[in-house]
Write an enzyme that holds these catalytic residues in place. Structure first.
Site, PDB file in Angstrom:
ATOM      1  N   ALA A 131      36.021  32.089  29.427  1.00 21.14           N
ATOM      2  CA  ALA A 131      37.518  31.277  29.217  1.00 21.14           C
ATOM      3  C   ALA A 131      38.168  30.522  29.794  1.00 21.14           C
ATOM      4  O   ALA A 131      38.790  30.808  29.874  1.00 21.14           O
ATOM      5  CB  ALA A 131      38.585  33.018  28.858  1.00 21.14           C
ATOM      6  N   ASN A 197      35.436  38.768  33.534  1.00 25.36           N
ATOM      7  CA  ASN A 197      33.969  38.225  33.949  1.00 25.36           C
ATOM      8  C   ASN A 197      34.812  36.834  33.854  1.00 25.36           C
ATOM      9  O   ASN A 197      33.773  36.063  35.444  1.00 25.36           O
ATOM     10  CB  ASN A 197      33.114  37.922  32.614  1.00 25.36           C
ATOM     11  CG  ASN A 197      32.811  38.765  32.283  1.00 25.36           C
ATOM     12  OD1 ASN A 197      31.652  39.416  32.599  1.00 25.36           O
ATOM     13  ND2 ASN A 197      32.508  39.978  30.214  1.00 25.36           N
ATOM     14  N   HIS A 227      45.068  32.919  31.820  1.00 25.95           N
ATOM     15  CA  HIS A 227      43.434  32.716  33.160  1.00 25.95           C
ATOM     16  C   HIS A 227      44.377  31.687  34.064  1.00 25.95           C
ATOM     17  O   HIS A 227      44.454  30.872  34.055  1.00 25.95           O
ATOM     18  CB  HIS A 227      42.782  32.389  32.825  1.00 25.95           C
ATOM     19  CG  HIS A 227      41.574  33.537  31.572  1.00 25.95           C
ATOM     20  ND1 HIS A 227      41.616  34.989  32.144  1.00 25.95           N
ATOM     21  CD2 HIS A 227      41.927  33.596  31.058  1.00 25.95           C
ATOM     22  CE1 HIS A 227      41.223  35.296  31.368  1.00 25.95           C
ATOM     23  NE2 HIS A 227      41.088  34.921  30.429  1.00 25.95           N
TER      24      HIS A 227
END
Length: 274
Positions: A131, A197, A227
């Site tokens: 991601a 992750n 993020h």
């Protein structure tokens, strides 16, 4: 291609759907490794929804049976436990593995085992960007040393249910963004295995688990999984912010993670890798 899949949950199902839409020709063979109690259901789904994705398909419940089908590439998308149980023997057999559950490598002993298994088998352990973006630049800068990496992951409160966040935060009552975790990438990946992750990916590409600073945030205003990270290096400085849509079947997972794995597979099959 002879493809192996470890796991048959949301990520695997989404990946197979994308493969069905984008492959120019069916896979030569598809093998899915799942829990024994899921074998019947998995066989039914492969025969129904994904009947045209491969010329042949099989469902197995252990790594030995997976290896017997001689896959060219194996993709793990079943969680930390599956990495521990199934990935080392596949690597030792000389087969490259793409792992989605990169946070499993926050266990230092497991990381050593995986690296040794890959080296011993002459295989590659492939860590997709998932991601997050800019991993190519971060890994390049890491060769020079002196990295400072700070990561902040924000998700809607719903995405943090079933995690240690519930013990320190009333997720349902939040009216504004709340940072409930501050620590290292190793701590984040260990304590939030389904949510962090990205922190592990950044750590492995850059400054390491202990030197990568992490903040995790529950934000009721977040429309997806956000993020953000910054990098300071003797060679360059950069920052990145990515707003990912959550997967339709799991709010904890960004849907772009699946497309990152799809890219790895397509790069193996196609004449050009990018």
């Amino acid at each position: 291609m002879r493809l192996g899949l470890i796991g048959f949950g949301n990520i695997a199902l989404t990946l197979l759907g994308q493969l069905a839409e984008t492959l120019d020709a069916p896979l030569e063979h598809l093998t899915v490794l799942c829990l024994p109690e899921m074998t019947g259901e998995t066989q039914a789904r492969l025969a129904g929804d994904f009947a045209k994705i491969a010329k042949e398909a099989a469902v197995v419940s252990d790594a030995g049976a997976l290896l017997a089908d001689r896959p060219d590439l194996v993709v793990e998308c079943a969680g930390h436990g599956a990495v521990t149980a199934h990935v080392p023997p596949v690597l030792r057999a000389g087969i490259d593995v793409v792992i989605v559950s990169i946070g499993a490598m926050s266990d230092a002993a497991l990381e050593r085992e995986l690296r040794a298994a890959a080296a011993g088998g002459g295989a590659r352990l492939i860590l997709p960007a998932g991601a997050i973006g800019g991993i190519d630049l971060l890994a390049a800068l890491g060769a020079a040393g002196g990295l400072e990496v700070r990561y902040r992951g924000s998700k809607p409160p719903l995405a943090w249910r079933g995690t240690p966040a519930e013990a320190v935060t009333d997720l349902a009552a939040l009216s504004e963004a709340h940072t409930f975790f501050t620590g290292t990438a190793r701590e984040a990946a260990r304590d939030f295995p389904r949510n962090a992750n990205v922190a592990a990916t950044l750590a492995l590409a850059g400054a390491g688990f202990e030197a990568t600073h992490v903040e995790l945030v529950a934000d009721p205003a977040a429309l997806g999984n956000v993020h953000e990270y910054s990098v300071v290096s003797p060679l360059a400085k950069y920052s990145m912010r990515i707003e990912n849509q959550p997967s339709a079947g799991n709010a904890k997972t960004s849907v772009s993670t699946v497309y990152s794995v799809l890219r790895e597979i397509r790069n193996r099959i196609g004449p050009v890798a990018i």
